[in-house]
Design an enzyme around this catalytic site. Structure first.
Site, short mmCIF file in Angstrom:
data_model
loop_
_atom_site.label_atom_id
_atom_site.label_comp_id
_atom_site.label_asym_id
_atom_site.label_seq_id
_atom_site.Cartn_x
_atom_site.Cartn_y
_atom_site.Cartn_z
N ASP A 32 0.86 -1.16 -0.02
CA ASP A 32 -0.06 0.23 0.15
C ASP A 32 1.00 1.27 0.07
OD1 ASP A 32 -3.26 0.61 1.23
OD2 ASP A 32 -1.68 2.31 0.96
N GLN A 95 -14.33 2.69 1.89
CA GLN A 95 -13.86 2.34 1.00
C GLN A 95 -13.54 3.47 -0.30
OE1 GLN A 95 -16.03 -0.51 -1.58
NE2 GLN A 95 -14.49 -1.00 -3.01
N HIS A 101 -10.57 -5.12 -2.57
CA HIS A 101 -9.17 -5.38 -2.06
C HIS A 101 -9.25 -5.93 -0.75
CE1 HIS A 101 -9.96 -1.12 -2.04
NE2 HIS A 101 -9.51 -0.95 -0.73
P1 5GP Z 1 -9.76 1.41 0.93
O1 5GP Z 1 -9.90 2.95 1.70
O2 5GP Z 1 -10.56 1.63 -0.44
O3 5GP Z 1 -10.40 0.41 1.54
O4 5GP Z 1 -8.33 1.37 0.50
C1 5GP Z 1 -7.52 1.97 -0.69
C2 5GP Z 1 -6.08 1.85 -0.25
O5 5GP Z 1 -5.17 1.86 -1.64
C3 5GP Z 1 -5.62 2.92 0.67
O6 5GP Z 1 -4.75 2.19 1.90
C4 5GP Z 1 -4.55 3.55 -0.26
O7 5GP Z 1 -3.27 4.10 0.46
C5 5GP Z 1 -4.23 2.51 -1.26
N1 5GP Z 1 -3.79 3.00 -2.63
C6 5GP Z 1 -4.62 4.07 -3.26
N2 5GP Z 1 -4.12 4.30 -4.70
C7 5GP Z 1 -3.22 3.49 -4.69
C8 5GP Z 1 -1.97 3.23 -5.48
O8 5GP Z 1 -1.98 3.95 -6.54
N3 5GP Z 1 -1.08 2.37 -5.25
C9 5GP Z 1 -0.88 1.65 -4.18
N4 5GP Z 1 0.16 0.65 -3.81
N5 5GP Z 1 -1.96 1.84 -2.98
C10 5GP Z 1 -2.93 2.75 -3.25
#
Ligand code: 5GP
Ligand code: ZN
Length: 137
Positions: A32, A95, A101
């Site tokens: 991440d 999200q 994910h």
């Molecule tokens: P959510 O909030 O949708 O559960 O988690 C999204 C996660 O994706 C976050 O922890 C954020 O840091 C990560 N993230 C967002 N964009 C990218 C990216 O371009 N590359 C990577 N490796 N992680 C990302």
């Protein structure tokens, strides 16, 4: 089954580079970019499913098997003290990227992260009401 406008589709399928920990035909596991702790990783299916509701049963079971394998490997290699698995569905649940994910978050005794909720104090009646609503009786 890819979405041209989805960044995780591009990452999962190698069109955008990432720090990859594991890859097979169906999944990629990446670090991440905004980690909660050192080693915070994400399991991404290569196919686009917006969330858990869309994830087929077979992929769902494979995600958990892969999570178990990664957690064991990462615990050995990072010497972490525990793990949180987090999986958000919907904006209200936190999200931000709408491609399924699962977060794999290593925990360390001295880390300062808080992943959790403020516990409620429901009465037995309230618990029974919600139980009935969920179960339909
Ligand atoms: P959510 O909030 O949708 O559960 O988690 C999204 C996660 O994706 C976050 O922890 C954020 O840091 C990560 N993230 C967002 N964009 C990218 C990216 O371009 N590359 C990577 N490796 N992680 C990302
Ligand atoms: Zn996608």
């Amino acid at each position: 089954m890819k979405d041209d406008n989805c960044i995780f589709c591009k990452i999962a399928n190698g069109e955008i580079p990432s720090k990859t920990l594991y890859e097979d035909e169906k999944f990629r596991v990446i670090l991440d970019l905004g980690p909660a702790t050192k080693g915070h990783a994400l399991i991404l299916p290569k196919n686009h499913y917006a969330n858990l509701y869309e994830l087929p049963d077979e992929a769902a079971s494979n995600v958990m098997l892969l999570a178990k394998k990664m957690v064991s490997q990462m615990t050995d290699r990072l010497s972490c003290d525990g793990f949180n698995l987090v999986q958000n569905n919907g904006e209200v649940a936190g999200q931000t990227v709408f491609h399924f994910h699962m977060h794999l978050i290593p925990r360390y005794k001295d880390d300062v992260q808080k992943i959790g909720w403020k516990p409620g104090k429901p009465s037995q009646e309230e618990l029974e009401e919600i139980r009935g609503k969920i179960c339909g009786k």
